[in-house]
Write a protein that holds these residues in place. Sequence first.
Motif, PDB file in Angstrom:
ATOM      1  N   GLY A  40      -5.244  48.628  94.544  1.00 23.40           N
ATOM      2  CA  GLY A  40      -4.956  47.223  93.918  1.00 23.40           C
ATOM      3  C   GLY A  40      -3.922  47.437  92.674  1.00 23.40           C
ATOM      4  N   ALA A  41      -3.408  48.399  92.377  1.00 21.23           N
ATOM      5  CA  ALA A  41      -2.554  48.420  91.285  1.00 21.23           C
ATOM      6  C   ALA A  41      -1.663  47.411  91.030  1.00 21.23           C
ATOM      7  N   TYR A  42      -1.442  47.247  89.876  1.00 25.89           N
ATOM      8  CA  TYR A  42      -0.290  46.186  89.423  1.00 25.89           C
ATOM      9  C   TYR A  42       0.517  46.921  88.196  1.00 25.89           C
ATOM     10  N   GLU A  43       1.574  46.173  88.385  1.00 26.31           N
ATOM     11  CA  GLU A  43       2.877  46.620  87.236  1.00 26.31           C
ATOM     12  C   GLU A  43       2.784  45.315  86.280  1.00 26.31           C
ATOM     13  N   THR A  44       2.283  45.645  85.292  1.00 29.63           N
ATOM     14  CA  THR A  44       2.250  44.482  84.154  1.00 29.63           C
ATOM     15  C   THR A  44       3.409  44.499  83.256  1.00 29.63           C
ATOM     16  N   PHE A  57       5.032  39.325  84.023  1.00 30.39           N
ATOM     17  CA  PHE A  57       4.448  38.949  84.924  1.00 30.39           C
ATOM     18  C   PHE A  57       3.803  40.136  85.936  1.00 30.39           C
ATOM     19  N   ASP A  58       2.673  40.014  86.472  1.00 34.21           N
ATOM     20  CA  ASP A  58       1.889  41.021  87.340  1.00 34.21           C
ATOM     21  C   ASP A  58       2.831  41.155  88.577  1.00 34.21           C
ATOM     22  N   MET A  59       3.013  42.228  88.994  1.00 36.12           N
ATOM     23  CA  MET A  59       3.773  42.805  90.259  1.00 36.12           C
ATOM     24  C   MET A  59       2.886  43.687  90.888  1.00 36.12           C
ATOM     25  N   PRO A  60       2.243  43.460  92.055  1.00 38.31           N
ATOM     26  CA  PRO A  60       1.657  44.498  92.933  1.00 38.31           C
ATOM     27  C   PRO A  60       2.604  45.597  93.081  1.00 38.31           C
ATOM     28  N   LYS A  61       1.878  46.889  92.679  1.00 31.84           N
ATOM     29  CA  LYS A  61       2.795  48.195  92.800  1.00 31.84           C
ATOM     30  C   LYS A  61       3.350  48.221  94.015  1.00 31.84           C
ATOM     31  N   TRP A  62       2.513  48.085  95.188  1.00 35.90           N
ATOM     32  CA  TRP A  62       2.968  48.300  96.521  1.00 35.90           C
ATOM     33  C   TRP A  62       4.296  47.601  96.830  1.00 35.90           C
ATOM     34  N   LEU A  63       4.504  46.440  96.102  1.00 38.04           N
ATOM     35  CA  LEU A  63       5.939  45.568  96.201  1.00 38.04           C
ATOM     36  C   LEU A  63       7.110  46.557  95.661  1.00 38.04           C
TER      37      LEU A  63
END
Length: 170
Positions: free
Chosen positions: A120-124, A127-133
Motif C-alpha cells: 500500500g505504498a504511496y509516493e508523497t 499529492f499522494d500517488m499510489p506507487k503501483w500507479l
Amino acid sequence: MDTFFKLVGWLSLALAALVKLILAAIVVEVISDVVLRNLDYRPISWGVSATEYGLLYSAFLPMPWLVRIKGHVFVEFLRRALPGPGRRVLEKLVYAVCIGLCLYLTWYAFAAFLDAVRTGAYETKTFDMPKWLIFLPISLGFFLSAFEWTRYLVGRDSLYDIDVLDREGL
C-alpha cells in the motif's frame, strides 16, 4: 496469431492516443501555471507533480506503438555491411535481445508493482500517488513492446523495411 497481434496493435494505439491527452493536459497545466504566476496569483500546487507523472506515462505508454510503426531510433551500419542472409540473422538476434530486455524489465517493474500493491505504498509529493500507479505504465509498456518485437521475430515484416512503412495501419 495475426488476430492476436492486431489486438495488441489496437491496444498499443489506444495507449498512444491516451498519451496525446496526457500531453495536452500537461501543456494546459504549464500555460495555466505561467499565466497565474505572471498575474501574481499562486500557481497550481499539484501541477509540477502531476506533470512529472504525466511525463512518466508519456514515456512508457506509447512505447509499443512506436515499435509497431518503426518509430524507434536504430543504427544499421553493421547490418548494411552484411550480406542478405547475415542481415536476416542479425535482425532476428536484435529482435530476440529486445524481447528479452522488455520481458526482464516487465518482470522487474511488475515485481515492484506487486510489492507496492501489497504494501500500500504511496509516493508523497504535493499529492499522494499510489506507487503501483507509477509502476503500472512501465510494466504495461515493456510487456506490450515485447509482443511487438515478437511480431517482427515471427512475422514477415522487418523493422528495417522503412520503404513499405504504413504508419497508420495495423
